[in-house]
Write a protein that holds these residues in place. Structure first.
Motif, mmCIF file in Angstrom:
data_model
loop_
_atom_site.group_PDB
_atom_site.id
_atom_site.type_symbol
_atom_site.label_atom_id
_atom_site.label_comp_id
_atom_site.label_asym_id
_atom_site.label_seq_id
_atom_site.Cartn_x
_atom_site.Cartn_y
_atom_site.Cartn_z
ATOM 1 N N VAL A 191 -10.675 -8.841 -0.745
ATOM 2 C CA VAL A 191 -9.827 -8.009 0.243
ATOM 3 C C VAL A 191 -8.489 -8.230 0.241
ATOM 4 N N ALA A 192 -7.965 -9.249 -0.596
ATOM 5 C CA ALA A 192 -6.509 -9.534 -0.678
ATOM 6 C C ALA A 192 -6.452 -10.492 -1.977
ATOM 7 N N LEU A 193 -5.187 -10.289 -2.449
ATOM 8 C CA LEU A 193 -4.755 -10.883 -3.789
ATOM 9 C C LEU A 193 -3.758 -11.712 -3.725
ATOM 10 N N GLY A 194 -3.676 -12.960 -4.260
ATOM 11 C CA GLY A 194 -2.338 -13.763 -4.234
ATOM 12 C C GLY A 194 -1.653 -13.295 -5.092
ATOM 13 N N SER A 195 -0.248 -13.258 -5.142
ATOM 14 C CA SER A 195 0.912 -12.812 -5.837
ATOM 15 C C SER A 195 0.604 -13.008 -7.402
#
Length: 336
Positions: A71-75
């Motif tokens: 649901v979310a990715l690190g930079s």
């Protein structure tokens, strides 16, 4: 977010389900997963009880077998996308951390988890996430022990002790899948009935009879000239079962182990070791390639992990009780 915490070392009273635990933020090399399911393993119980030599930061969210959706990715993550369905390899491989997710860092008994991107394995579209979550500690261990390390071949006779638990049931299924004739041992009639249902050719209730005598009745006594006994014995119980296991294995046969649930300080009868030229083969955990092979088998419709029960996150204590009281056949999962 909702999460079940292990607050300290001790009994199941140390487990507490909370609703206000902070949702993790992924580091640059991590992703955030919405967890679909996490398996309950005896390792979670050992973490709760406390393990000599391993320092656990408390409270801890246990749960090492995790599958879910990104649901979310690190930079710094470029190889994965939001919406990808993944299995987490829980072993911290490389980098500056050691241990497992769910042991030395927070795990899967929650709605979300932050996991290193390098530990993700894509789940094929044909594999449901509950099946994927059942794999690493049980099926991954069984696959590596039997196939990667043990070199199991079609037509071999395989004896599996402790066959009704997660690793044991996986061994029965995989041995049959690879063409072996399987002798499965368990402690109750209901469990041996279930083992027959998942493919065991012969079942031994060792609460009623000695398994070595039962194997001898099936295949005859191993002989130094060849014949008799099984080709492969799987024994991760240890304790007082080791010598009887040696008595079951034919000339040139193999004894495979991945643990010692009934005790590590076993007695070995050296006469069987040299006379029958046995090979003792140890196996420790799994590799990412082992997990990928298992996902492929499920995707092909050749393997269906045995899942005993799926319980809500709030019932983690009941799930652990089932394992401690040996009521489980296969795997128990928790769903947020």
């Amino acid at each position: 977010m909702r999460a079940t915490l292990t607050m300290g070392h001790g009994d199941r009273g140390q487990l507490r389900c909370v609703t206000d635990w902070e949702t993790p933020v992924p580091a640059s090399d991590e992703v955030l997963l919405r967890i679909a399911a996490t398996a309950v393993n005896y390792h979670d119980i050992m973490t709760r009880r406390g393990m000599p030599g391993i320092k656990i930061g408390l409270p801890i969210i246990t749960g090492s077998d995790i599958a879910g959706e990104i649901v979310a990715l690190g930079s710094g993550v470029n190889d994965w996308s939001i919406g990808d369905r993944v299995l987490v390899d829980p072993v911290l491989r490389g980098g500056d951390r050691f241990g497992m997710i769910g042991e030395t860092r927070h795990g899967g008994r929650a709605e979300f988890v932050a996991a290193p991107a390098r530990q993700l394995i894509a789940v094929p579209d044909g594999v449901d996430l509950e099946a994927a979550a059942s794999l690493p500690l049980a099926y991954g261990t069984a696959y590596r022990m039997l196939i990667t390390q043990g070199g199991l071949a079609a037509g071999e006779r395989v004896l599996v002790l402790g066959a009704s638990g997660g690793v044991g049931a996986a061994c029965v299924q995989l041995a049959k899948l690879f063409g072996a004739e399987v002798v499965a041992c368990a402690s109750s009639r209901s469990k041996v009935d279930r083992l027959a249902e998942i493919g065991a050719d012969h079942c031994i209730n060792y609460s009623e009879r000695n398994f070595a005598e039962a194997v001898r009745e099936l295949y005859g006594k191993p002989r130094v000239t060849g014949g008799g006994g099984v080709d492969v014995a799987v024994n991760f119980t240890g304790g007082d079962t080791w010598v009887d296991t040696q008595r079951c294995v034919r000339l040139g046969g193999r004894i495979l182990t991945c643990g010692a649930t009934a005790g590590f300080d076993v007695k070995t009868d050296m006469r069987f070791l040299w006379t029958f030229e046995h090979r003792f083969i140890g196996s420790n955990g799994w590799s990412p390639a082992d997990l990928e092979a298992l996902l492929d088998l499920i995707d092909q419709g050749r393997l269906r992990p045995v899942i005993d029960k799926i319980l809500p996150l709030e019932d983690a204590g009941e799930a652990e009780r089932m394992l401690e009281d040996r009521e489980v056949f296969g795997k128990v999962l928790l769903k947020p």
